[in-house]
Design an enzyme around this catalytic site. Structure first.
Site, PDB file in Angstrom:
ATOM      1  N   CYS A  85       0.801  -1.595  -0.403  1.00 54.12           N
ATOM      2  CA  CYS A  85      -0.147  -0.430   0.416  1.00 54.12           C
ATOM      3  C   CYS A  85       0.675   1.279   0.044  1.00 54.12           C
ATOM      4  CB  CYS A  85      -0.841  -0.347   1.382  1.00 54.12           C
ATOM      5  SG  CYS A  85      -2.228   1.137   0.994  1.00 54.12           S
ATOM      6  N   HIS A 202      -3.548  -5.327   0.799  1.00 56.82           N
ATOM      7  CA  HIS A 202      -2.780  -5.651   1.864  1.00 56.82           C
ATOM      8  C   HIS A 202      -3.045  -6.479   2.649  1.00 56.82           C
ATOM      9  CE1 HIS A 202      -2.474  -1.501   3.445  1.00 56.82           C
ATOM     10  NE2 HIS A 202      -3.553  -1.081   2.844  1.00 56.82           N
ATOM     11  N   GLU A 204      -0.837  -8.944   4.833  1.00 54.80           N
ATOM     12  CA  GLU A 204      -1.296  -8.509   6.462  1.00 54.80           C
ATOM     13  C   GLU A 204      -2.695  -8.612   7.243  1.00 54.80           C
ATOM     14  OE1 GLU A 204      -0.968  -4.002   6.042  1.00 54.80           O
ATOM     15  OE2 GLU A 204      -0.299  -6.171   4.689  1.00 54.80           O
TER      16      GLU A 204
END
Length: 226
Positions: A85, A202, A204
């Site tokens: 990002c 994302h 994560e």
């Protein structure tokens, strides 16, 4: 050996990245950008957030932090580097990857789950998938539209440096499946070395089972295979 997650002023996904990597059994620590890279750094994450409030343009100020020179040197030596990002924006601003991420076609901040099609399965970041797999990973950005000149886009495609494309749940890449207007529905790309990658979604945030989908685990596993 530790993955260093670089925290800039305004980073806000550094702890998410640390938690996700730790969950996967990968040693990780958050490093303040003014402190330099630790000597035992085995991988680098440029995390999401709004470094320096996205002033000038997203990632531009963070890309001029002194630590970036060390990141470039590490990347050139083969250390795996992943930009997510805002980290992807920083990666483009530093020249680690081609192109730029700019204002969404909708001119709105968009936070939603999207589908990505895996374009290659022979890189560290995609080795956990098969080419053509469709994975679900969230996005959260206002400047995620990938832009690049037509000539460089052709070279990027011909060199096989597109990692992920936005698609629908069936793997069809179309304008309707493109959340931000990115050229060729591009969501993630490689640098000149396959150990360097950036993506706007994302991974994560798609790693911990008690939070939601875990399709992002394979991306982060790249630090083990690079």
């Amino acid at each position: 050996m530790t993955v260093s997650i670089i925290r800039f002023g305004g980073s806000n996904c550094d702890r998410d990245a640390e938690r996700a990597l730790t969950h996967l059994g990968i040693d990780a620590e958050i490093v303040w950008h003014e402190d330099g890279l630790p000597a035992d750094t085995s991988g680098i994450v440029l995390p999401g957030g709004f470094s320096y409030g996205d002033y000038l343009r997203a990632g531009a100020m963070a890309a001029r932090s002194p630590i970036v020179s060390a990141v470039r040197e590490a990347a050139a030596d083969g250390t795996p580097v992943l930009g997510v990002c805002n980290g992807a924006q920083i990666g483009c601003e530093t020249g680690l990857t081609d192109g730029a991420f700019t204002t969404n076609e909708s001119a709105r901040f968009q936070c939603e789950h999207v589908h990505l099609r895996v374009e290659r399965d022979d890189t560290p970041w995609t080795a956990a998938y098969d080419e053509g797999d469709v994975i679900e990973i969230p996005i959260a950005h206002g400047e995620g539209r990938y832009e690049i000149s037509e000539q460089r886009l052709t070279e990027l495609e011909n060199d096989g440096r597109v990692l992920f494309r936005y698609c629908d749940e069936n793997g069809e890449s179309s304008a309707d499946a493109n959340p931000n207007g990115s050229k060729h529905n591009i969501a993630g790309i490689l640098g000149e070395r396959e150990t360097v990658a950036v993506l706007m979604p994302h991974p994560e945030r798609a790693t911990l089972p008690d939070v939601g989908p875990t399709d992002g685990q394979g991306v982060l596993r790249g630090f083990e295979t690079a």
